[in-house]
Design a protein around this motif. Structure first.
Motif, short mmCIF file in Angstrom:
data_model
loop_
_atom_site.label_atom_id
_atom_site.label_comp_id
_atom_site.label_asym_id
_atom_site.label_seq_id
_atom_site.Cartn_x
_atom_site.Cartn_y
_atom_site.Cartn_z
N ASP A 61 0.86 -1.19 0.00
CA ASP A 61 0.00 0.00 0.00
C ASP A 61 0.89 1.25 0.00
O ASP A 61 1.92 1.28 0.69
N PHE A 62 0.50 2.25 -0.75
CA PHE A 62 1.27 3.51 -0.71
C PHE A 62 0.37 4.68 -1.07
O PHE A 62 -0.75 4.49 -1.56
N LEU A 63 0.88 5.87 -0.80
CA LEU A 63 0.17 7.11 -1.15
C LEU A 63 0.99 7.84 -2.20
O LEU A 63 2.21 7.90 -2.10
N LEU A 64 0.30 8.38 -3.19
CA LEU A 64 1.00 9.09 -4.27
C LEU A 64 0.35 10.45 -4.46
O LEU A 64 -0.88 10.57 -4.41
N ASP A 65 1.17 11.47 -4.69
CA ASP A 65 0.63 12.80 -4.95
C ASP A 65 -0.26 12.77 -6.19
O ASP A 65 0.08 12.14 -7.19
N SER A 66 -1.36 13.50 -6.12
CA SER A 66 -2.29 13.54 -7.26
C SER A 66 -1.68 14.27 -8.46
O SER A 66 -2.05 14.00 -9.60
N HIS A 67 -0.77 15.22 -8.19
CA HIS A 67 -0.16 16.03 -9.26
C HIS A 67 1.36 16.04 -9.07
O HIS A 67 1.85 15.86 -7.96
N PRO A 68 2.08 16.33 -10.14
CA PRO A 68 3.52 16.57 -9.96
C PRO A 68 3.75 17.80 -9.06
O PRO A 68 2.88 18.67 -8.94
N VAL A 69 4.91 17.85 -8.44
CA VAL A 69 5.31 19.01 -7.63
C VAL A 69 5.41 20.24 -8.55
O VAL A 69 5.97 20.15 -9.65
N THR A 70 4.84 21.36 -8.11
CA THR A 70 4.80 22.55 -8.96
C THR A 70 5.98 23.49 -8.68
O THR A 70 6.67 23.35 -7.66
N ASN A 71 6.14 24.45 -9.57
CA ASN A 71 7.14 25.52 -9.32
C ASN A 71 6.84 26.22 -8.01
O ASN A 71 7.76 26.56 -7.25
N GLY A 72 5.54 26.45 -7.75
CA GLY A 72 5.15 27.12 -6.50
C GLY A 72 5.57 26.31 -5.28
O GLY A 72 6.07 26.86 -4.29
N ASP A 73 5.36 25.02 -5.33
CA ASP A 73 5.81 24.15 -4.23
C ASP A 73 7.33 24.24 -4.08
O ASP A 73 7.87 24.31 -2.98
N PHE A 74 8.01 24.20 -5.22
CA PHE A 74 9.47 24.09 -5.19
C PHE A 74 10.12 25.39 -4.71
O PHE A 74 11.17 25.36 -4.09
N VAL A 75 9.46 26.52 -5.01
CA VAL A 75 9.98 27.81 -4.52
C VAL A 75 10.10 27.79 -3.00
O VAL A 75 11.07 28.31 -2.43
N VAL A 76 9.15 27.17 -2.34
CA VAL A 76 9.17 27.14 -0.87
C VAL A 76 10.41 26.39 -0.38
O VAL A 76 11.09 26.81 0.55
N PHE A 77 10.71 25.29 -1.05
CA PHE A 77 11.93 24.52 -0.71
C PHE A 77 13.18 25.37 -0.92
O PHE A 77 14.06 25.44 -0.06
N VAL A 78 13.22 26.07 -2.06
CA VAL A 78 14.40 26.90 -2.38
C VAL A 78 14.53 28.02 -1.35
O VAL A 78 15.61 28.24 -0.78
N GLU A 79 13.42 28.72 -1.09
CA GLU A 79 13.49 29.92 -0.24
C GLU A 79 13.63 29.58 1.24
O GLU A 79 14.01 30.44 2.03
N SER A 80 13.34 28.34 1.60
CA SER A 80 13.54 27.98 3.01
C SER A 80 14.91 27.36 3.23
O SER A 80 15.16 26.72 4.25
#
Ligand SMILES: [Fe+2]
Length: 444
Positions: A218-237
């Motif tokens: 059993d596993f969980l998968l994101d419904s959508h690919p990771v977005t630029n908006g999501d990734f900005v948070v990773f970069v800026e943090s």
């Protein structure tokens, strides 16, 4: 209940399309895409080396023609009509990309003339071949499918070359991209059990064969690919400065390279982000899947988010659907159209996530095919029972732990070379390819 393999075989039996008609359609589609891509590019843009990672465009053009001459003419018994020295000149294994510009290459005009001469001859030769030839190369028209896919795969590579080009401005006519119908990220629960990996369809590559069943938890998968908006948070943090999230080799590599964000992102004073997409410089669209991230960046983001990358088997399970009725595409066995996925190269970029409701999987996972390739955690290897066909250099020489598998195809991939079972692979440091990712986690 039928096994996934039986269900797929039944589905496959429902589409006995004559391969010659399909071959003409696909070869013609590839060639007209090539001509569209080259339109308006001056000779200098076709002959120069734009990046040590890429061939001069004119090498790709003649290489495609030479590959076609070898496989659709000589291998099928047609007389040779070019200089045999071309085989060595345009052999990808003999010349690293960075050195090809020094070779005595055909000019753009000569390369295009060569390609069109070979094409005419191979279509004529095809007409003499029996539709039901038992020879492995011809069964189901395999070798014609191989050449059509090869040409389209080179056109995707050519798009990556054009994205890296700085000597000329390139702003091709781009088809409009749809507006998203459902963009909010959620996790889809996929129940464990058998999943059919690979394919025995006539045009499947050797690395997809044989179709076989594996089991996933059993596993969980994101419904959508990771977005630029999501990734900005990773970069800026500070995600790129924090070794906790990174594979040690990847952290060392980004430090050495000075990498602080995805390729083609342009940081601005005041915290805004632009991105360069071919000849356009535009505000970073937050709702599109992030692309031009390497495997290390995808892996680091996933850890930072408390998740992980899916395995290849999990990705394929999500694409096939968890109802025991595996599909060729997430939406079903029939070929899709522009309402199912962003494929074929004419949009010149990913669409916002959630733009293709018709393309979602049986379980409600969106955007599995098209937009961006998706990195998986899996290394690239042959399936049990793998047999190299028709030559070792397509897949087998790449097997091992050096490469990671990518699934799903990008906006620049052609439909003929995209299906649930299609396997792409690349080094974990590759960023010029049109790759993004989505996250998974164990279901507990
Ligand atoms: Fe090639």
């Amino acid at each position: 209940m039928r096994s996934p393999l039986e269900a797929r075989r039944d589905a496959g039996q429902q589409e006995p399309r004559p391969w010659k008609a399909r071959a003409v359609t696909e070869l013609t589609a590839a060639r007209s895409r090539l001509l569209r891509m080259l339109e308006g590019l001056p000779e200098d843009a076709l002959t120069r080396q734009h990046s040590p990672l890429m061939s001069p465009i004119v090498w790709d053009v003649a290489h495609m023609a030479n590959y076609e001459e070898q496989w659709l003419l000589r291998a099928l018994g047609a007389p040779a009509f070019t200089d045999p020295a071309f085989d060595a000149l345009y052999d990808a294994f003999r010349h690293p990309r960075a050195s090809r510009v020094q070779l005595p290459l055909l000019s753009p005009e000569q390369a295009l003339a060569y390609a069109s001469r070979v094409r005419q001859a191979s279509l004529e030769w095809m007409q003499q071949l029996p539709e039901d030839a038992p020879a492995p190369l011809l069964r189901g028209g395999f070798v014609f499918g191989m050449v059509a896919q090869h040409e389209q795969q080179h056109l995707e590579t050519l798009a990556a070359t054009l994205q890296l080009m700085t000597s000329h401005e390139y702003r091709p006519a781009a088809l409009p991209r749809p507006r998203p119908a459902r963009a909010a990220q959620y996790e889809v629960f996929l129940s464990g059990g058998p999943v059919l990996l690979g394919s025995d369809a006539p045009w499947a590559y050797d690395n997809e064969r044989p179709a076989h069943t594996v089991h996933v938890q059993d596993f969980l998968l994101d419904s959508h690919p990771v977005t630029n908006g999501d990734f900005v948070v990773f970069v800026e943090s500070g995600g790129y400065e924090d070794s906790r999230w990174w594979d040690p080799k990847g952290f060392e590599w980004i430090q050495a390279q000075g990498i602080r964000h995805p390729l083609f992102w342009l940081p601005q004073e005041g915290g805004a982000w632009l991105r360069q997409r071919f000849g356009w410089v535009e505000p970073l669209p937050r709702d599109e899947p992030v692309q031009h991230v390497c495997w290390y960046e995808a892996d680091a983001y996933a850890r930072w988010a408390g998740k992980r990358l899916p395995t290849e088997a999990e990705w394929e399970k999500a694409a096939a659907g968890s109802d025991g009725r595996p599909r060729v595409h997430p939406w079903g066995d029939a070929p899709g159209d522009a309402s199912h996925a962003n494929l074929g190269g004419d949009t010149w970029g990913p669409s916002p996530v959630g733009s293709y409701p018709a393309g979602q999987s049986a379980d409600g996972v969106w955007g599995l095919l098209g937009d961006v390739w998706e990195w998986t955690s899996s290394t690239f290897d042959g399936y049990l029972g793998f047999k190299s066909f028709p030559y070792r250099e397509y897949s087998e020489v790449f097997f091992g732990t050096e490469y990671r598998v990518l699934k799903g195809g990008a906006w620049a991939s052609a439909p003929v070379a995209v299906r649930n079972s299609f396997r792409n692979w690349d080094y974990p440091i590759r960023r010029q390819i049109f790759a993004g990712f989505r996250c998974a986690r164990d279901a507990r």
